[in-house]
Design an enzyme around this catalytic site. Structure first.
Site, PDB file in Angstrom:
ATOM      1  N   HIS A   8       0.126  -4.305  -2.569  1.00  0.00           N
ATOM      2  CA  HIS A   8      -1.228  -4.035  -2.067  1.00  0.00           C
ATOM      3  C   HIS A   8      -1.241  -4.397  -0.583  1.00  0.00           C
ATOM      4  O   HIS A   8      -0.528  -5.309  -0.156  1.00  0.00           O
ATOM      5  CB  HIS A   8      -2.289  -4.944  -2.683  1.00  0.00           C
ATOM      6  CG  HIS A   8      -2.461  -4.897  -4.153  1.00  0.00           C
ATOM      7  ND1 HIS A   8      -1.664  -5.594  -5.029  1.00  0.00           N
ATOM      8  CD2 HIS A   8      -3.387  -4.250  -4.923  1.00  0.00           C
ATOM      9  CE1 HIS A   8      -2.093  -5.380  -6.272  1.00  0.00           C
ATOM     10  NE2 HIS A   8      -3.117  -4.577  -6.235  1.00  0.00           N
ATOM     11  N   ASP A  54      -1.639  -8.105  -0.050  1.00  0.00           N
ATOM     12  CA  ASP A  54      -0.489  -8.967  -0.371  1.00  0.00           C
ATOM     13  C   ASP A  54       0.410  -9.165   0.830  1.00  0.00           C
ATOM     14  O   ASP A  54       1.048 -10.212   0.982  1.00  0.00           O
ATOM     15  CB  ASP A  54       0.451  -8.321  -1.410  1.00  0.00           C
ATOM     16  CG  ASP A  54      -0.250  -7.777  -2.615  1.00  0.00           C
ATOM     17  OD1 ASP A  54      -1.266  -8.366  -2.998  1.00  0.00           O
ATOM     18  OD2 ASP A  54       0.233  -6.762  -3.167  1.00  0.00           O
ATOM     19  N   GLU A 101      -4.541   3.142 -13.060  1.00  0.00           N
ATOM     20  CA  GLU A 101      -4.133   2.122 -14.031  1.00  0.00           C
ATOM     21  C   GLU A 101      -5.327   1.712 -14.876  1.00  0.00           C
ATOM     22  O   GLU A 101      -6.291   1.140 -14.374  1.00  0.00           O
ATOM     23  CB  GLU A 101      -3.562   0.903 -13.289  1.00  0.00           C
ATOM     24  CG  GLU A 101      -3.158  -0.212 -14.242  1.00  0.00           C
ATOM     25  CD  GLU A 101      -2.322  -1.291 -13.586  1.00  0.00           C
ATOM     26  OE1 GLU A 101      -1.683  -1.011 -12.542  1.00  0.00           O
ATOM     27  OE2 GLU A 101      -2.303  -2.420 -14.104  1.00  0.00           O
ATOM     28  N   HIS A 139      -2.937  -4.686 -20.394  1.00  0.00           N
ATOM     29  CA  HIS A 139      -4.248  -4.025 -20.405  1.00  0.00           C
ATOM     30  C   HIS A 139      -4.429  -3.218 -21.685  1.00  0.00           C
ATOM     31  O   HIS A 139      -5.550  -3.124 -22.204  1.00  0.00           O
ATOM     32  CB  HIS A 139      -4.389  -3.129 -19.172  1.00  0.00           C
ATOM     33  CG  HIS A 139      -4.273  -3.872 -17.886  1.00  0.00           C
ATOM     34  ND1 HIS A 139      -4.251  -3.261 -16.660  1.00  0.00           N
ATOM     35  CD2 HIS A 139      -4.170  -5.203 -17.632  1.00  0.00           C
ATOM     36  CE1 HIS A 139      -4.135  -4.174 -15.703  1.00  0.00           C
ATOM     37  NE2 HIS A 139      -4.081  -5.367 -16.279  1.00  0.00           N
ATOM     38  N   ASP A 176       3.473  -0.822 -16.105  1.00  0.00           N
ATOM     39  CA  ASP A 176       3.468  -2.220 -15.688  1.00  0.00           C
ATOM     40  C   ASP A 176       3.917  -3.006 -16.909  1.00  0.00           C
ATOM     41  O   ASP A 176       3.186  -3.105 -17.902  1.00  0.00           O
ATOM     42  CB  ASP A 176       2.064  -2.659 -15.252  1.00  0.00           C
ATOM     43  CG  ASP A 176       1.800  -2.407 -13.778  1.00  0.00           C
ATOM     44  OD1 ASP A 176       2.621  -1.748 -13.115  1.00  0.00           O
ATOM     45  OD2 ASP A 176       0.752  -2.863 -13.287  1.00  0.00           O
TER      46      ASP A 176
HETATM   47 CO   LIG Z   1      -1.049  -3.891 -13.750  1.00  0.00          CO
HETATM   48 CO   LIG Z   2      -2.842  -7.284 -15.885  1.00  0.00          CO
END
Ligand SMILES: [Co+2]
Ligand SMILES: [Co+2]
Ligand SMILES: [Co+2]
Ligand SMILES: [Co+2]
Ligand SMILES: [Co+2]
Ligand SMILES: [Co+2]
Ligand SMILES: [Co+2]
Ligand SMILES: [Co+2]
Lengths: 435, 435, 435, 435
Positions: free
Chosen positions: D100, D103, D231, D270, D295
């Site tokens: 990101h 980051d 995502e 998630h 991920d």
């Molecule tokens: Co993620």
């Molecule tokens: Co997460």
């Protein structure tokens, strides 16, 4: 005084029909119900941490609030914050407040300095307490934020951290005692584990039990007359916390001979996270004789983390106060709002009005609970349901043995018939008071 | 004998590379690890109820299975069912079985007839047990299916139901004793509540505790040498069950002086429903000295009801047996599959192969656990982590008071530094054995 | 007529202060609010299945009820049951009822016989409907109880089951049409999977979509003017159901060109099981134009299975009707109680009073919602919050491209400042109407 | 270069029996399975944020890590951090990284300065990428940490925030493009709501859809050939997020004509938070043609917040790669570790070894999945289960209408019989590869 809250006047009771958001519609502090004023029943307390120390961050975001006492790392900030806090207590007419050491003052460079700063805060607020009449419901030590406690306080694998925790709690009890606090609370957010792979629960549990004994002994020694309270929570921040729920803590207290010395501070949100209703935890603690105080902040039922929201559902709150009334009240305990405004609620008005709403919901719940108890229909239904156990035969059976009980089944060819549990009728009955 | 299972031959061990689904790849009953045969470590038991009494229904659907012993309401069906059951035990090489009264025989028109039928079943299976060498791990009473128990058994508001429960448990302990059963289990699915509005938990808890005392006393009186076990479950069918989890039951046992008399039968699925990992519940029970036996059936992590599935994840199962090995085994307890094939698994082969798979997963887990324990790296890491507590200073601190501990913090200007918990490294270490 | 309900007289409105449990305190059918009578707003329906077909069983227990129409396997029982049902509709003053084929008549030995029996029931109840004025809100097919549907109906791996499902739905739409039903509902409890290991979701989804198209085409062909509704539910009985929630179904409908043909029947309990609040699902369906009808039965927030309880929390119900009022009502839809009394609520009075309580809670919620909408403060706050988007600049931005939007940030050195979300103030506002 | 990682040498493959924790036991980058090297299959990426920007805080505690690039608010810290990051990529042999904007560099005083700093970081790392061969898997914008985004980015009630979000995403796509990034990801942690009371989901959804269209158009315009990915996550930090899960996003993409333009980056954790298994989300996305990247970080099944842990369960991971292999791989996507070491894992070794363990678990899972697919038994069982649908009669039925399908039921007096779903046998089959 700070002008943080601008010209917000003290909140007054205006009755149910008021459309003034800066007024109470239910909380009439001096009104008497069930033999006490609402102030005496509810014993509201504001929490220093959520309202004055928390800056609006969450795991995915940083500070959203903007307060005159930021950054909070100086003793001058301590004073500005305390000024604002007492102004809010005054505006709300809240009779109590609660605090952690870390909320009220920045840590020092050494333990000694941290402790001295805590006492400096005590000195600073004592005149304010006297002036406003606001009292300390309880104090507590923050033993979860600093990295030294990352693997536990009393349950840390490093004995030096146990010692540091002992020193910290001692200083916080001392401060609570000086402030005339009516209780002292322990919440063990790091007294648990992240993974069993590196954890010896047996050993940690022994250390934790011994620590609690030492706390109780010290409180007695200094003449602290308040109640020592533990606050259950099942998880978060830890994967598992030892103070999981009322049932678990009861067994723990029994093991260390503390069931007569320590009571529980039960939080609605933590009850929910443990899979229980709030009234369940209150009922169980009442029956076990360890109901001490409450944190009246709800958790979103569908968010798996501690949301610490202000209560807003009168029917739920009414069932909680029903248990409290049946307990004969909370003794030295009270109704603490361990609640924070949402991080998008950035205005000073939000701080005030969230408490106003929470206090009013509690007051409405209390009124409903008192009316239910007074009318007595719910209690009557309960008494009738268990009436069979009041007879001599039942008492005899309980003091007899398995064979005697069994023998009667055959002798009388017993074939017990079920009776309706009447759940919906009882729910309807409750709705008479809250619906 | 029935030909229900057709020509399925007894399952043999063929080693990890076998591609024969009717063979064990890990369970080699006579192979010795950690000083005992796998048979002795695992002590597998088949549950009568799921495999022989359950007909494939769920809350939204009826019977899907078609078995020669349907309908199950005659004593002839009792025999056909028992024949099939023992045939399955033989095919699997399962050393034990478990049962409820209602699984094995239909209820009679009176309690006496029900009891007589139970003993008739005992008479019927005793020769089979002798012949096959299959033993009874435990018996238990079904006090949740019949409507008389809809509001509880020992905790029913009607004392006559308490009596009926007493008679029922007496008959089931008697039958277990006659069968040489090594344990007796109580699971209180209806010992809880649907709504607090009609419930007095204090009163029900007293009745429940007294009931358990009576059971323990009776077992002693008749010379039953097995272990009395309680099985925790947090909810379902009830909204809340009193035997919530290990921590809760511990407090309950302490209250009634039973912590030395009663142990726990811990089910993986129930642990999960209570918000705990299976190894957590085993670890805690071990540390509290009340680990008795296991129900090795998993719950889907994302289904909020009891799914009672066969275990299928070796890494998880390995952590469970690691706790059991550290406990020195299960004593009179064993590994019961309180597991049912899915209701779509309607073929006799499904019954056999689900158990084969479950037994193999357990065997693989046991082997991994034994290797981990033998290599000792995990234990070594644990010992090192707590090494500080082995010193004299730490012991002195624990036997001292809060002030002494606190004084050292200032005297030594303690500033304890955190050490890595190494969670991922330990997870990697475990994966050496199971990955 | 049956005398099952004894001398319970039709329930009348007596106002909020009534202490008669056999009276409405809020539901005054002919009272007009927001331009319609409460009867027209709420369009209450009683569900045949929970009140008349379900016998009180749960996964751990059998029948607890005792009804004159048991056993339910004859056409005579069909008539006794229908008599009792219409008596209850009359007592409650419920304007509608809902049904599955399997609720109303026993299955026959062949599909043809099953279908004929369904029509025989239609013939039996039509005079009753005429006489009482009670109408059919919707009909539906039970394609989840019989073992032929154990692996799905339209999504079954066996095409013959698809055909059987087609025949079943055809017969149920025909029956609904003959009864003048205002909607037809599909709920796919078995349209999902137990394990992905034996499932091809792509193929099953295609079959399911085509099935739904065929249903819509058939309804049009026969001139059925009612709405076709799908009821979302995330899981139970299946591990995963294709009709997970509103958002998921929307994508499914779009894929098969059905978003203008099919609407949703949203159940509070299923919303909760999917991790959503009820008002969320209603709001989303409203915004997507697919809000059709509601099943107004709550789920216990902490029980992970479908508890189908009567609503009892007015604040929650008020937020639901607020969405419905903003939707301009439910059109042909209504408020169905897909709710069952608890299995301990075994008396005929429990059946009546559970509905009375549920109807009253809905009526109280509707009144609060209508008042909130009329006063308009909540809507005003919403309008103000988004006011920026009403300006020309915002509209231009939306019709422009990323670079143009980005360019303005630099050109104007934009540094947008947050504004309070005022959540607690809005919660307080809502509590004015329900607290 | 920094000496942060001391003398840790690049990790080498040593095979399953290695006891060197600084070696791979399964990940042999150049080994070929199923026609590609493991490097090409797995396409591992390290996430900048968790490993280099996160400081070890959680909702109850502050920083626990101590890194040479703290405090992170200078451009010098940007460089020290980048040096350490590339050193870790080199040690691990990780072919990709993800980032990101927030980051990699501190925000500036204005948007322009923030953007310039981002490009300065691009300039700084480009030579490192060239030198090490490490590539950018994807870039993304952090639009959730700063308070300007507290009420959403593209869905903010303030159009200026939408503009700011547009500028932010533009700058991040530009940077990704310059770095040769193979994908661009959007995760909308604040694109949701805290309370429906202040939210117009319809309006926000329109803005969000338009924003995504603008992003797609811009990427095309600048010739960015990578994949645009969304995502999914159901909640946290928001109470509800619009990108709830695969099914929900699919409907959203269809609504805005983007189902052919945008794919999904699916995170195991998630999926679990949304009530789905990881393989479910992958399977569904595969069938809908929108599976883009993963991920690979698990969530604790029993912690209701995003725990972002490294994968450690090979059986679970194997099922994920099985779906990916059936998808023909991930195209431009890869296996990103959106995973963080626990906050007690404070040593540099923990950072390295957590990734080593995660990579090895993925490699073991991939190997098992490839073997399962090659052996083909699982696929064969699937084909057989649906074989009925391959016949002409079934195809005719699907293209016919409801009446035709129904007519056949009666004509043939169909009574379809269930066939076993064989779930346990298939689970046993999978365990051959992972058990
Ligand atoms: Co993620
Ligand atoms: Co997460
Ligand atoms: Co909390
Ligand atoms: Co609290
Ligand atoms: Co179970
Ligand atoms: Co069990
Ligand atoms: Co339901
Ligand atoms: Co429903």
């Amino acid at each position: 005084m700070t002008d943080f809250f601008g010209d917000i006047a003290p909140i007054r009771y205006e009755g149910p029909d008021s459309r003034n958001e800066f007024a109470f519609r239910h909380y009439d502090a001096d009104a008497v119900i069930a033999g006490k004023t609402m102030r005496e029943h509810l014993r509201f307390a504001v929490a220093y941490w959520h309202s004055f120390a928390w800056e609006g961050g969450d795991p995915f975001g940083g500070r959203t609030f903007d307060r005159p006492w930021y950054p909070q790392d100086t003793m001058e900030a301590m004073r500005v914050k305390a000024d604002a806090a007492f102004e809010m207590f005054r505006i709300l007419g809240a009779p109590y407040f609660c605090w952690h050491d870390l909320d009220v003052r920045p840590e020092g460079a050494s333990f000694a300095e941290s402790r001295d700063r805590l006492f400096e805060w005590v000195d600073y607020v004592q005149p304010k307490m006297k002036e406003t009449g606001v009292k300390c419901l309880w104090g507590t030590a923050n033993m979860f934020t600093h990295k030294r406690f990352m693997s536990g306080a009393a349950t840390n694998p490093d004995p030096d951290v146990f010692a540091y925790a002992a020193a910290t709690v001692k200083s916080c009890i001392d401060a609570t005692h000086r402030l005339g606090g009516e209780n002292y609370v322990l919440w063990g957010g790091r007294e648990g584990y992240e993974t069993l792979l590196n954890t010896d629960m047996g050993r940690e549990r022994q250390h934790y039990g011994r620590f609690l004994q030492m706390v109780v002994e010290y409180a007695k020694k200094i003449g602290f007359a308040g109640t020592i309270l533990i606050e259950p929570k099942p998880q978060e921040p830890s994967k598992h916390q030892y103070d999981y729920d009322v049932g678990t803590i009861y067994g723990f207290l029994k093991d260390f001979g503390l069931e007569g010395e320590v009571k529980l501070n039960i939080e609605q949100g933590h009850a929910i996270l443990a899979g229980h209703s709030f009234e369940h935890e209150l009922h169980l603690a009442r029956q076990l004789g360890i109901l001490g105080s409450i944190d009246m902040n709800r958790n979103d039922y569908q968010s798996g983390w501690d949301t610490d929201q202000f209560p807003n559902n009168v029917p739920e709150v009414a069932l909680a106060y029903y248990e409290i009334l049946k307990n004969g009240g909370l003794g030295t305990g009270g109704t603490n709002f361990d609640a924070k405004v949402r991080r998008q609620s950035i205005d000073p008005e939000d701080l005030i009005l969230s408490h106003v709403g929470g206090m009013d919901v509690c007051a409405a719940g209390l009124k409903a609970a008192a009316a239910m108890l007074k009318d007595g229909e719910l209690e009557k239904a309960l008494t009738e349901r268990y009436a069979g156990w009041d007879g001599e035969a039942a008492k005899t059976m309980l003091s007899g043995d398995l064979e005697q009980a069994a023998a009667r089944v055959e002798a009388e060819n017993l074939d017990p018939q079920p009776r309706s549990g009447r759940q919906e009728r009882l729910e309807n009955l409750v709705n008479r008071y809250v619906g």
